[in-house]
Design a protein around this motif. Structure first.
Motif, PDB file in Angstrom:
ATOM      1  N   ALA A  22      60.176  93.453  11.850  1.00 40.68           N
ATOM      2  CA  ALA A  22      59.219  92.717  12.688  1.00 40.68           C
ATOM      3  C   ALA A  22      58.007  93.558  13.062  1.00 40.68           C
ATOM      4  N   ALA A  23      56.947  92.852  13.461  1.00 40.43           N
ATOM      5  CA  ALA A  23      55.818  93.539  14.096  1.00 40.43           C
ATOM      6  C   ALA A  23      56.293  94.031  15.462  1.00 40.43           C
ATOM      7  N   LEU A  24      56.005  95.296  15.763  1.00 37.56           N
ATOM      8  CA  LEU A  24      56.446  95.886  17.031  1.00 37.56           C
ATOM      9  C   LEU A  24      55.317  96.726  17.606  1.00 37.56           C
ATOM     10  N   SER A  25      54.698  96.218  18.622  1.00 36.43           N
ATOM     11  CA  SER A  25      53.565  96.907  19.232  1.00 36.43           C
ATOM     12  C   SER A  25      53.997  98.296  19.728  1.00 36.43           C
ATOM     13  N   GLY A  26      53.241  99.312  19.339  1.00 38.48           N
ATOM     14  CA  GLY A  26      53.564 100.679  19.747  1.00 38.48           C
ATOM     15  C   GLY A  26      54.594 101.343  18.849  1.00 38.48           C
ATOM     16  N   ALA A  78      50.110  92.180   8.074  1.00 40.96           N
ATOM     17  CA  ALA A  78      49.373  92.539   9.287  1.00 40.96           C
ATOM     18  C   ALA A  78      49.419  91.326  10.200  1.00 40.96           C
ATOM     19  N   GLN A  79      49.329  91.579  11.495  1.00 42.98           N
ATOM     20  CA  GLN A  79      49.417  90.462  12.439  1.00 42.98           C
ATOM     21  C   GLN A  79      48.206  90.437  13.364  1.00 42.98           C
ATOM     22  N   LEU A  80      47.669  89.242  13.584  1.00 37.03           N
ATOM     23  CA  LEU A  80      46.493  89.087  14.446  1.00 37.03           C
ATOM     24  C   LEU A  80      46.830  88.253  15.670  1.00 37.03           C
ATOM     25  N   VAL A 149      53.113  82.399  10.578  1.00 35.41           N
ATOM     26  CA  VAL A 149      52.919  82.288  12.028  1.00 35.41           C
ATOM     27  C   VAL A 149      54.174  82.769  12.732  1.00 35.41           C
ATOM     28  N   LYS A 150      53.977  83.465  13.845  1.00 34.14           N
ATOM     29  CA  LYS A 150      55.104  83.856  14.702  1.00 34.14           C
ATOM     30  C   LYS A 150      54.997  83.052  15.992  1.00 34.14           C
ATOM     31  N   MET A 151      56.067  82.331  16.328  1.00 37.82           N
ATOM     32  CA  MET A 151      56.072  81.506  17.540  1.00 37.82           C
ATOM     33  C   MET A 151      57.313  81.825  18.372  1.00 37.82           C
ATOM     34  N   LYS A 190      60.110  85.566  28.795  1.00 38.31           N
ATOM     35  CA  LYS A 190      59.906  86.942  28.321  1.00 38.31           C
ATOM     36  C   LYS A 190      61.155  87.388  27.554  1.00 38.31           C
ATOM     37  N   TYR A 191      61.959  88.307  28.140  1.00 40.78           N
ATOM     38  CA  TYR A 191      63.182  88.734  27.437  1.00 40.78           C
ATOM     39  C   TYR A 191      64.443  88.352  28.207  1.00 40.78           C
ATOM     40  N   LYS A 192      64.285  87.509  29.232  1.00 42.17           N
ATOM     41  CA  LYS A 192      65.472  87.128  30.031  1.00 42.17           C
ATOM     42  C   LYS A 192      66.292  86.080  29.285  1.00 42.17           C
ATOM     43  N   GLY A 214      64.230  83.710  11.599  1.00 44.03           N
ATOM     44  CA  GLY A 214      64.711  83.732  12.979  1.00 44.03           C
ATOM     45  C   GLY A 214      64.474  85.083  13.626  1.00 44.03           C
ATOM     46  N   SER A 215      64.292  85.033  14.951  1.00 46.72           N
ATOM     47  CA  SER A 215      64.101  86.275  15.707  1.00 46.72           C
ATOM     48  C   SER A 215      64.816  86.180  17.047  1.00 46.72           C
ATOM     49  N   GLY A 216      65.286  87.334  17.497  1.00 44.61           N
ATOM     50  CA  GLY A 216      65.876  87.424  18.822  1.00 44.61           C
ATOM     51  C   GLY A 216      67.326  87.836  18.818  1.00 44.61           C
ATOM     52  N   ASP A 217      67.584  89.000  19.455  1.00 39.07           N
ATOM     53  CA  ASP A 217      68.934  89.525  19.647  1.00 39.07           C
ATOM     54  C   ASP A 217      69.576  90.058  18.366  1.00 39.07           C
ATOM     55  N   LEU A 218      68.759  90.662  17.504  1.00 39.41           N
ATOM     56  CA  LEU A 218      69.315  91.268  16.279  1.00 39.41           C
ATOM     57  C   LEU A 218      69.439  92.775  16.498  1.00 39.41           C
ATOM     58  N   PHE A 219      70.503  93.166  17.189  1.00 40.70           N
ATOM     59  CA  PHE A 219      70.648  94.575  17.560  1.00 40.70           C
ATOM     60  C   PHE A 219      71.493  95.361  16.571  1.00 40.70           C
ATOM     61  N   ALA A 239      63.771  93.391  15.071  1.00 36.83           N
ATOM     62  CA  ALA A 239      62.778  94.018  15.948  1.00 36.83           C
ATOM     63  C   ALA A 239      63.371  95.230  16.663  1.00 36.83           C
ATOM     64  N   ARG A 240      63.829  95.046  17.909  1.00 41.59           N
ATOM     65  CA  ARG A 240      64.310  96.205  18.680  1.00 41.59           C
ATOM     66  C   ARG A 240      65.446  96.923  17.964  1.00 41.59           C
ATOM     67  N   GLY A 241      66.248  96.168  17.239  1.00 35.20           N
ATOM     68  CA  GLY A 241      67.391  96.768  16.548  1.00 35.20           C
ATOM     69  C   GLY A 241      67.008  97.751  15.448  1.00 35.20           C
TER      70      GLY A 241
HETATM   71  C1  LIG Z   1      58.268  96.927  22.145  1.00 37.33           C
HETATM   72  C2  LIG Z   1      58.084  95.601  21.497  1.00 37.33           C
HETATM   73  C3  LIG Z   1      56.918  95.322  20.810  1.00 37.33           C
HETATM   74  C4  LIG Z   1      56.745  94.082  20.173  1.00 37.33           C
HETATM   75  N1  LIG Z   1      55.594  93.850  19.487  1.00 37.33           N
HETATM   76  C5  LIG Z   1      55.438  92.681  18.814  1.00 37.33           C
HETATM   77  C6  LIG Z   1      54.284  92.452  18.015  1.00 37.33           C
HETATM   78  O1  LIG Z   1      53.394  93.297  17.882  1.00 37.33           O
HETATM   79  N2  LIG Z   1      54.196  91.242  17.383  1.00 37.33           N
HETATM   80  C7  LIG Z   1      55.202  90.290  17.473  1.00 37.33           C
HETATM   81  O2  LIG Z   1      55.088  89.227  16.886  1.00 37.33           O
HETATM   82  N3  LIG Z   1      56.290  90.501  18.218  1.00 37.33           N
HETATM   83  C8  LIG Z   1      56.435  91.672  18.876  1.00 37.33           C
HETATM   84  N4  LIG Z   1      57.576  91.889  19.590  1.00 37.33           N
HETATM   85  C9  LIG Z   1      58.629  90.855  19.586  1.00 37.33           C
HETATM   86  C10 LIG Z   1      59.653  91.120  18.487  1.00 37.33           C
HETATM   87  O3  LIG Z   1      59.088  91.071  17.209  1.00 37.33           O
HETATM   88  C11 LIG Z   1      60.844  90.142  18.540  1.00 37.33           C
HETATM   89  O4  LIG Z   1      60.383  88.827  18.330  1.00 37.33           O
HETATM   90  C12 LIG Z   1      61.563  90.190  19.869  1.00 37.33           C
HETATM   91  O5  LIG Z   1      61.751  91.536  20.297  1.00 37.33           O
HETATM   92  C13 LIG Z   1      62.941  89.515  19.781  1.00 37.33           C
HETATM   93  O6  LIG Z   1      63.754  90.149  18.837  1.00 37.33           O
HETATM   94  P1  LIG Z   1      64.911  91.215  19.264  1.00 37.33           P
HETATM   95  O7  LIG Z   1      65.617  90.588  20.452  1.00 37.33           O
HETATM   96  O8  LIG Z   1      65.776  91.289  18.029  1.00 37.33           O
HETATM   97  O9  LIG Z   1      64.217  92.475  19.627  1.00 37.33           O
HETATM   98  C14 LIG Z   1      57.753  93.096  20.250  1.00 37.33           C
HETATM   99  C15 LIG Z   1      58.924  93.392  20.949  1.00 37.33           C
HETATM  100  C16 LIG Z   1      59.110  94.607  21.553  1.00 37.33           C
HETATM  101  C17 LIG Z   1      60.389  94.882  22.290  1.00 37.33           C
END
Ligand SMILES: Cc1cc2nc3c(=O)[nH]c(=O)nc-3n(C[C@H](O)[C@H](O)[C@H](O)COP(=O)(O)O)c2cc1C
Length: 360
Positions: A22-26, A78-80, A149-151, A190-192, A214-219, A239-241
Protein backbone atom coordinates in the motif's frame (compact mmCIF):
# COMPACT_ATOMS: atom_id res chain seq x y z
CA UNK A 1 -5.85 -22.65 -1.19
CA UNK A 2 -4.51 -22.48 -4.72
CA UNK A 3 -7.62 -20.79 -6.12
CA UNK A 4 -6.69 -17.78 -3.96
CA UNK A 5 -3.26 -17.56 -5.57
CA UNK A 6 -4.50 -15.76 -8.62
CA UNK A 7 -2.61 -13.25 -10.71
CA UNK A 8 -3.93 -9.73 -10.65
CA UNK A 9 -4.62 -7.69 -13.77
CA UNK A 10 -5.18 -3.94 -13.62
CA UNK A 11 -5.75 -2.38 -17.04
CA UNK A 12 -3.00 -3.79 -19.23
CA UNK A 13 -0.67 -4.45 -16.28
CA UNK A 14 -0.36 -8.04 -15.18
CA UNK A 15 1.08 -8.80 -11.78
CA UNK A 16 2.67 -11.98 -10.52
CA UNK A 17 0.44 -12.09 -7.46
CA UNK A 18 -2.37 -10.17 -5.83
CA UNK A 19 -0.34 -8.82 -2.90
CA UNK A 20 0.15 -5.07 -3.17
CA UNK A 21 2.28 -2.89 -0.93
CA UNK A 22 0.00 0.00 0.00
CA UNK A 23 0.81 3.68 -0.20
CA UNK A 24 2.10 4.64 3.26
CA UNK A 25 2.80 8.26 4.03
CA UNK A 26 6.22 8.63 5.65
CA UNK A 27 7.18 5.05 4.78
CA UNK A 28 6.65 3.82 1.22
CA UNK A 29 9.59 5.66 -0.29
CA UNK A 30 11.97 4.13 -2.83
CA UNK A 31 13.97 2.08 -0.25
CA UNK A 32 10.88 0.46 1.29
CA UNK A 33 9.41 -0.16 -2.15
CA UNK A 34 12.61 -1.82 -3.36
CA UNK A 35 12.64 -4.16 -0.38
CA UNK A 36 8.95 -5.02 -0.80
CA UNK A 37 9.37 -5.74 -4.52
CA UNK A 38 12.38 -7.96 -3.87
CA UNK A 39 10.24 -9.82 -1.33
CA UNK A 40 7.62 -10.40 -4.05
CA UNK A 41 5.03 -7.66 -3.59
CA UNK A 42 3.12 -7.59 -6.89
CA UNK A 43 3.54 -3.84 -7.08
CA UNK A 44 4.11 -1.02 -4.66
CA UNK A 45 2.76 2.51 -4.33
CA UNK A 46 4.73 5.59 -3.39
CA UNK A 47 3.37 7.59 -0.45
CA UNK A 48 0.56 10.00 -1.27
CA UNK A 49 1.56 13.34 -2.79
CA UNK A 50 -0.41 16.56 -3.06
CA UNK A 51 -1.39 17.43 -6.61
CA UNK A 52 -0.13 21.01 -6.18
CA UNK A 53 3.21 19.85 -4.82
CA UNK A 54 3.78 17.54 -7.77
CA UNK A 55 3.03 20.35 -10.21
CA UNK A 56 5.39 22.92 -8.67
CA UNK A 57 8.14 20.78 -7.07
CA UNK A 58 11.58 21.46 -8.49
CA UNK A 59 13.92 18.72 -9.68
CA UNK A 60 16.47 19.46 -6.96
CA UNK A 61 17.92 17.08 -4.39
CA UNK A 62 15.24 17.94 -1.82
CA UNK A 63 12.46 16.45 -3.91
CA UNK A 64 14.23 13.79 -5.94
CA UNK A 65 13.09 10.92 -3.71
CA UNK A 66 9.48 11.62 -4.67
CA UNK A 67 10.15 11.15 -8.35
CA UNK A 68 12.75 8.40 -8.37
CA UNK A 69 11.72 5.22 -10.16
CA UNK A 70 14.33 2.63 -11.05
CA UNK A 71 14.35 -0.03 -13.77
CA UNK A 72 14.26 -2.90 -11.28
CA UNK A 73 11.21 -1.77 -9.30
CA UNK A 74 8.55 -1.77 -12.00
CA UNK A 75 5.60 -1.98 -11.73
CA UNK A 76 5.21 0.90 -9.32
CA UNK A 77 2.36 3.29 -8.66
CA UNK A 78 2.11 6.90 -7.52
CA UNK A 79 -0.78 8.34 -5.57
CA UNK A 80 -2.29 11.83 -5.74
CA UNK A 81 -4.46 13.70 -3.30
CA UNK A 82 -5.90 17.22 -3.43
CA UNK A 83 -8.97 19.33 -3.92
CA UNK A 84 -8.44 21.11 -7.24
CA UNK A 85 -9.45 18.92 -10.17
CA UNK A 86 -7.60 21.01 -12.76
CA UNK A 87 -4.27 20.47 -10.98
CA UNK A 88 -4.55 16.68 -11.10
CA UNK A 89 -3.98 16.27 -14.85
CA UNK A 90 -0.62 18.10 -14.95
CA UNK A 91 0.43 16.33 -11.73
CA UNK A 92 -0.41 12.91 -13.19
CA UNK A 93 1.49 13.74 -16.37
CA UNK A 94 4.62 14.57 -14.39
CA UNK A 95 4.39 11.31 -12.47
CA UNK A 96 4.07 9.30 -15.67
CA UNK A 97 7.06 11.14 -17.11
CA UNK A 98 8.98 10.21 -13.96
CA UNK A 99 8.36 6.54 -14.76
CA UNK A 100 5.40 5.50 -12.58
CA UNK A 101 3.32 2.75 -14.20
CA UNK A 102 -0.01 3.42 -12.52
CA UNK A 103 -1.73 6.44 -10.96
CA UNK A 104 -3.92 6.07 -7.88
CA UNK A 105 -6.27 8.74 -6.48
CA UNK A 106 -6.67 9.08 -2.74
CA UNK A 107 -10.28 9.53 -1.60
CA UNK A 108 -9.56 7.87 1.72
CA UNK A 109 -7.18 9.78 4.00
CA UNK A 110 -8.98 10.58 7.29
CA UNK A 111 -6.41 13.01 8.77
CA UNK A 112 -7.99 16.17 10.14
CA UNK A 113 -5.66 18.52 8.30
CA UNK A 114 -6.50 16.67 5.05
CA UNK A 115 -10.31 16.68 5.48
CA UNK A 116 -10.12 20.27 6.71
CA UNK A 117 -8.69 21.20 3.33
CA UNK A 118 -11.36 19.23 1.45
CA UNK A 119 -8.97 16.50 0.31
CA UNK A 120 -8.61 12.73 0.70
CA UNK A 121 -11.48 11.03 2.50
CA UNK A 122 -13.48 14.25 2.62
CA UNK A 123 -14.07 13.86 -1.13
CA UNK A 124 -16.23 10.80 -0.44
CA UNK A 125 -18.83 13.39 0.62
CA UNK A 126 -18.29 15.38 -2.59
CA UNK A 127 -19.02 12.98 -5.48
CA UNK A 128 -19.04 15.72 -8.12
CA UNK A 129 -15.55 16.90 -7.25
CA UNK A 130 -14.23 13.35 -6.87
CA UNK A 131 -15.59 12.33 -10.27
CA UNK A 132 -14.32 15.50 -11.92
CA UNK A 133 -10.84 14.59 -10.64
CA UNK A 134 -11.23 11.09 -12.10
CA UNK A 135 -12.30 12.55 -15.47
CA UNK A 136 -9.46 15.08 -15.56
CA UNK A 137 -6.81 12.47 -14.84
CA UNK A 138 -8.19 9.74 -17.09
CA UNK A 139 -8.47 12.13 -20.02
CA UNK A 140 -4.82 13.19 -19.73
CA UNK A 141 -3.21 9.81 -18.99
CA UNK A 142 -1.79 7.74 -21.84
CA UNK A 143 -4.05 4.77 -22.59
CA UNK A 144 -1.51 2.24 -21.29
CA UNK A 145 -1.35 3.82 -17.81
CA UNK A 146 -4.10 2.48 -15.53
CA UNK A 147 -5.91 4.84 -13.21
CA UNK A 148 -7.05 3.42 -9.87
CA UNK A 149 -8.86 4.84 -6.85
CA UNK A 150 -8.44 4.30 -3.12
CA UNK A 151 -11.63 4.77 -1.08
CA UNK A 152 -12.90 4.08 2.38
CA UNK A 153 -16.25 2.27 2.65
CA UNK A 154 -17.99 5.70 2.94
CA UNK A 155 -17.51 9.02 4.72
CA UNK A 156 -19.75 8.01 7.64
CA UNK A 157 -22.50 5.50 8.41
CA UNK A 158 -25.45 7.55 7.08
CA UNK A 159 -27.58 6.47 4.12
CA UNK A 160 -26.58 9.64 2.26
CA UNK A 161 -22.92 8.73 2.67
CA UNK A 162 -23.54 5.21 1.38
CA UNK A 163 -25.25 6.65 -1.72
CA UNK A 164 -22.28 8.95 -2.27
CA UNK A 165 -19.87 6.01 -1.98
CA UNK A 166 -21.73 4.15 -4.73
CA UNK A 167 -22.06 7.25 -6.89
CA UNK A 168 -18.27 7.57 -6.86
CA UNK A 169 -17.68 3.81 -7.13
CA UNK A 170 -19.85 3.40 -10.25
CA UNK A 171 -18.95 6.80 -11.70
CA UNK A 172 -15.23 6.09 -11.41
CA UNK A 173 -15.49 2.77 -13.27
CA UNK A 174 -17.71 4.41 -15.92
CA UNK A 175 -15.00 7.04 -16.42
CA UNK A 176 -12.32 4.44 -17.06
CA UNK A 177 -10.86 3.60 -13.64
CA UNK A 178 -9.30 0.12 -13.82
CA UNK A 179 -9.50 -0.92 -10.16
CA UNK A 180 -10.63 0.37 -6.79
CA UNK A 181 -9.09 -0.39 -3.40
CA UNK A 182 -11.54 -0.14 -0.51
CA UNK A 183 -10.49 0.22 3.12
CA UNK A 184 -13.40 -1.16 5.14
CA UNK A 185 -13.67 1.68 7.64
CA UNK A 186 -15.60 4.94 7.42
CA UNK A 187 -13.51 8.11 7.12
CA UNK A 188 -14.87 9.40 10.43
CA UNK A 189 -13.76 6.17 12.13
CA UNK A 190 -10.13 6.90 11.32
CA UNK A 191 -8.60 3.66 12.72
CA UNK A 192 -11.18 2.89 15.42
CA UNK A 193 -12.98 -0.43 15.15
CA UNK A 194 -12.28 -3.19 12.67
CA UNK A 195 -12.19 -2.95 8.89
CA UNK A 196 -15.55 -4.33 7.74
CA UNK A 197 -14.53 -7.36 5.70
CA UNK A 198 -18.20 -8.35 5.25
CA UNK A 199 -18.83 -5.05 3.48
CA UNK A 200 -15.89 -5.87 1.20
CA UNK A 201 -17.28 -9.37 0.65
CA UNK A 202 -20.69 -8.00 -0.39
CA UNK A 203 -19.12 -5.36 -2.59
CA UNK A 204 -17.16 -7.97 -4.53
CA UNK A 205 -20.13 -10.35 -4.69
CA UNK A 206 -22.35 -7.60 -6.09
CA UNK A 207 -19.69 -6.45 -8.61
CA UNK A 208 -17.94 -9.62 -9.74
CA UNK A 209 -16.59 -8.12 -12.97
CA UNK A 210 -14.95 -5.11 -11.32
CA UNK A 211 -11.34 -5.35 -10.18
CA UNK A 212 -11.40 -4.70 -6.45
CA UNK A 213 -8.74 -4.76 -3.75
CA UNK A 214 -9.32 -4.92 -0.02
CA UNK A 215 -7.62 -2.97 2.74
CA UNK A 216 -7.68 -2.95 6.50
CA UNK A 217 -6.33 -5.14 9.30
CA UNK A 218 -3.74 -7.07 7.27
CA UNK A 219 -1.16 -7.50 10.01
CA UNK A 220 0.02 -11.06 9.41
CA UNK A 221 0.24 -13.51 6.51
CA UNK A 222 -2.68 -15.36 8.05
CA UNK A 223 -4.78 -12.16 8.02
CA UNK A 224 -3.95 -11.69 4.33
CA UNK A 225 -5.12 -15.21 3.45
CA UNK A 226 -8.26 -14.74 5.56
CA UNK A 227 -9.16 -11.48 3.84
CA UNK A 228 -8.74 -13.02 0.39
CA UNK A 229 -10.76 -16.08 1.39
CA UNK A 230 -13.56 -14.19 3.15
CA UNK A 231 -13.99 -11.21 0.84
CA UNK A 232 -13.17 -12.81 -2.53
CA UNK A 233 -11.33 -9.63 -3.46
CA UNK A 234 -9.05 -9.72 -6.52
CA UNK A 235 -6.15 -8.40 -4.51
CA UNK A 236 -5.18 -7.00 -1.15
CA UNK A 237 -3.33 -3.86 -0.16
CA UNK A 238 -0.93 -4.57 2.70
CA UNK A 239 -0.19 -1.46 4.78
CA UNK A 240 0.89 -1.38 8.44
CA UNK A 241 1.64 -5.10 8.33
CA UNK A 242 4.43 -4.51 5.79
CA UNK A 243 6.31 -1.83 7.75
CA UNK A 244 9.43 -3.50 9.12
CA UNK A 245 8.07 -6.89 8.04
CA UNK A 246 8.56 -7.40 4.29
CA UNK A 247 8.50 -11.15 4.99
CA UNK A 248 4.71 -10.82 5.08
CA UNK A 249 4.76 -11.08 1.27
CA UNK A 250 6.66 -14.40 0.91
CA UNK A 251 4.88 -15.81 3.96
CA UNK A 252 1.46 -15.02 2.46
CA UNK A 253 2.50 -16.46 -0.90
CA UNK A 254 3.63 -19.67 0.80
CA UNK A 255 0.29 -20.02 2.59
CA UNK A 256 -1.58 -19.33 -0.65
CA UNK A 257 0.44 -22.09 -2.33
CA UNK A 258 -0.84 -24.41 0.40
CA UNK A 259 2.52 -24.66 2.15
CA UNK A 260 3.13 -24.37 5.88
CA UNK A 261 3.81 -20.95 7.33
CA UNK A 262 7.56 -20.38 6.77
CA UNK A 263 9.70 -20.02 9.87
CA UNK A 264 10.23 -16.38 10.82
CA UNK A 265 13.55 -15.02 9.52
CA UNK A 266 16.52 -15.68 11.77
CA UNK A 267 18.21 -12.72 13.41
CA UNK A 268 20.99 -12.90 10.83
CA UNK A 269 18.51 -13.00 7.95
CA UNK A 270 16.84 -9.94 9.42
CA UNK A 271 20.20 -8.19 9.53
CA UNK A 272 20.71 -8.82 5.81
CA UNK A 273 17.42 -7.12 4.91
CA UNK A 274 17.84 -4.25 7.40
CA UNK A 275 21.32 -3.62 6.03
CA UNK A 276 20.00 -3.66 2.49
CA UNK A 277 17.24 -1.25 3.49
CA UNK A 278 19.89 1.03 5.00
CA UNK A 279 22.02 0.85 1.84
CA UNK A 280 19.02 1.88 -0.25
CA UNK A 281 18.41 4.79 2.14
CA UNK A 282 22.04 5.86 1.75
CA UNK A 283 21.65 5.82 -2.02
CA UNK A 284 18.63 8.10 -1.70
CA UNK A 285 19.33 10.40 1.26
CA UNK A 286 22.23 11.99 3.13
CA UNK A 287 23.59 9.90 6.03
CA UNK A 288 21.72 11.90 8.68
CA UNK A 289 18.33 11.49 7.03
CA UNK A 290 19.12 7.84 6.26
CA UNK A 291 19.84 7.07 9.91
CA UNK A 292 16.74 8.97 11.09
CA UNK A 293 14.61 6.96 8.69
CA UNK A 294 16.22 3.67 9.61
CA UNK A 295 15.69 4.43 13.30
CA UNK A 296 11.96 4.70 12.50
CA UNK A 297 11.95 1.48 10.47
CA UNK A 298 14.22 -0.24 13.02
CA UNK A 299 11.57 0.22 15.70
CA UNK A 300 9.22 -1.83 13.48
CA UNK A 301 11.88 -4.37 12.49
CA UNK A 302 12.60 -4.91 16.21
CA UNK A 303 9.28 -6.78 16.59
CA UNK A 304 10.82 -9.76 14.80
CA UNK A 305 13.83 -9.98 17.12
CA UNK A 306 13.67 -12.54 19.97
CA UNK A 307 14.43 -9.70 22.39
CA UNK A 308 12.03 -7.30 20.74
CA UNK A 309 11.44 -4.92 23.65
CA UNK A 310 15.17 -4.50 24.30
CA UNK A 311 15.79 -4.04 20.58
CA UNK A 312 13.05 -1.45 20.31
CA UNK A 313 14.69 0.58 23.09
CA UNK A 314 18.02 0.30 21.30
CA UNK A 315 16.60 1.55 18.00
CA UNK A 316 14.88 4.43 19.81
CA UNK A 317 18.25 5.46 21.25
CA UNK A 318 20.01 5.49 17.85
CA UNK A 319 21.05 9.01 16.88
CA UNK A 320 23.70 8.43 14.21
CA UNK A 321 24.57 6.14 11.37
CA UNK A 322 27.55 4.77 13.32
CA UNK A 323 25.30 3.82 16.25
CA UNK A 324 22.86 2.15 13.87
CA UNK A 325 25.64 0.03 12.33
CA UNK A 326 27.04 -0.86 15.75
CA UNK A 327 23.58 -1.96 16.90
CA UNK A 328 23.26 -4.21 13.87
CA UNK A 329 26.69 -5.76 14.41
CA UNK A 330 26.19 -6.28 18.13
CA UNK A 331 22.59 -7.47 18.18
CA UNK A 332 21.88 -8.95 14.77
CA UNK A 333 24.78 -11.30 14.08
CA UNK A 334 23.52 -14.48 15.70
CA UNK A 335 21.81 -17.41 13.98
CA UNK A 336 19.02 -17.29 16.59
CA UNK A 337 15.45 -17.83 15.44
CA UNK A 338 13.35 -14.72 14.93
CA UNK A 339 9.69 -14.23 15.88
CA UNK A 340 6.48 -13.43 14.10
CA UNK A 341 5.54 -9.87 15.08
CA UNK A 342 2.77 -9.77 17.66
CA UNK A 343 -0.20 -7.60 16.83
CA UNK A 344 -2.76 -7.10 19.56
CA UNK A 345 -5.12 -5.65 16.95
CA UNK A 346 -6.94 -8.34 15.06
CA UNK A 347 -9.94 -8.34 12.76
CA UNK A 348 -12.84 -10.26 14.33
CA UNK A 349 -13.04 -12.38 11.16
CA UNK A 350 -9.33 -13.25 11.14
CA UNK A 351 -8.41 -16.68 12.45
CA UNK A 352 -4.66 -16.27 12.99
CA UNK A 353 -4.68 -20.08 12.82
CA UNK A 354 -1.83 -20.17 10.31
CA UNK A 355 0.45 -18.16 12.58
CA UNK A 356 0.20 -20.82 15.21
CA UNK A 357 -0.27 -24.09 13.44
CA UNK A 358 1.25 -23.37 10.07
CA UNK A 359 -1.90 -24.68 8.50
CA UNK A 360 -4.78 -22.93 6.77
C1 LIG B 1 1.35 5.60 8.65
C2 LIG B 1 0.31 5.40 7.61
C3 LIG B 1 0.40 6.07 6.41
C4 LIG B 1 -0.57 5.87 5.41
N1 LIG B 1 -0.44 6.53 4.22
C5 LIG B 1 -1.33 6.30 3.22
C6 LIG B 1 -1.16 6.90 1.95
O1 LIG B 1 -0.20 7.64 1.69
N2 LIG B 1 -2.11 6.63 1.00
C7 LIG B 1 -3.17 5.77 1.25
O2 LIG B 1 -3.99 5.55 0.38
N3 LIG B 1 -3.33 5.20 2.45
C8 LIG B 1 -2.43 5.43 3.43
N4 LIG B 1 -2.58 4.79 4.62
C9 LIG B 1 -3.70 3.84 4.79
C10 LIG B 1 -3.26 2.42 4.46
O3 LIG B 1 -2.86 2.28 3.12
C11 LIG B 1 -4.36 1.38 4.75
O4 LIG B 1 -5.49 1.63 3.94
C12 LIG B 1 -4.80 1.40 6.20
O5 LIG B 1 -3.67 1.49 7.07
C13 LIG B 1 -5.59 0.14 6.57
O6 LIG B 1 -4.82 -1.01 6.38
P1 LIG B 1 -4.09 -1.78 7.62
O7 LIG B 1 -5.12 -1.83 8.73
O8 LIG B 1 -3.77 -3.13 7.04
O9 LIG B 1 -2.91 -0.95 7.99
C14 LIG B 1 -1.66 5.00 5.63
C15 LIG B 1 -1.74 4.33 6.86
C16 LIG B 1 -0.78 4.50 7.83
C17 LIG B 1 -0.91 3.76 9.13
Amino acid sequence: MSELLKPLKIGNLEFESCLVQAALSGYSDWPMRQISREMKAAYTIHEVMLEKFVVVAGNGKRNQHHFKVTEDEHPVGAQLMGSEPEQFGPAATRLVESGFDLIDLNFACPAKKVSGRCRGGYLLSQPEVALEIVSQVRSILPENIPLTVKMRRAFDDTAESEDQFFEIFHGAFERGVAAITVHGRYVVQKYKGPSDWLFLQKLKKDHPTRTLLGSGDLFTASDCVDMLRITGMDGISIARGAIGNPWIFPQTLALLRGENMPEPPTVKEQKKIIQKHLNYCLQMYDPKKASTLMRKFGIYYSRLHPESERMKEKFIAVNSLEKFMTLLDECYSSEEAGCYPLFPEMNPLASRATDIAGLV
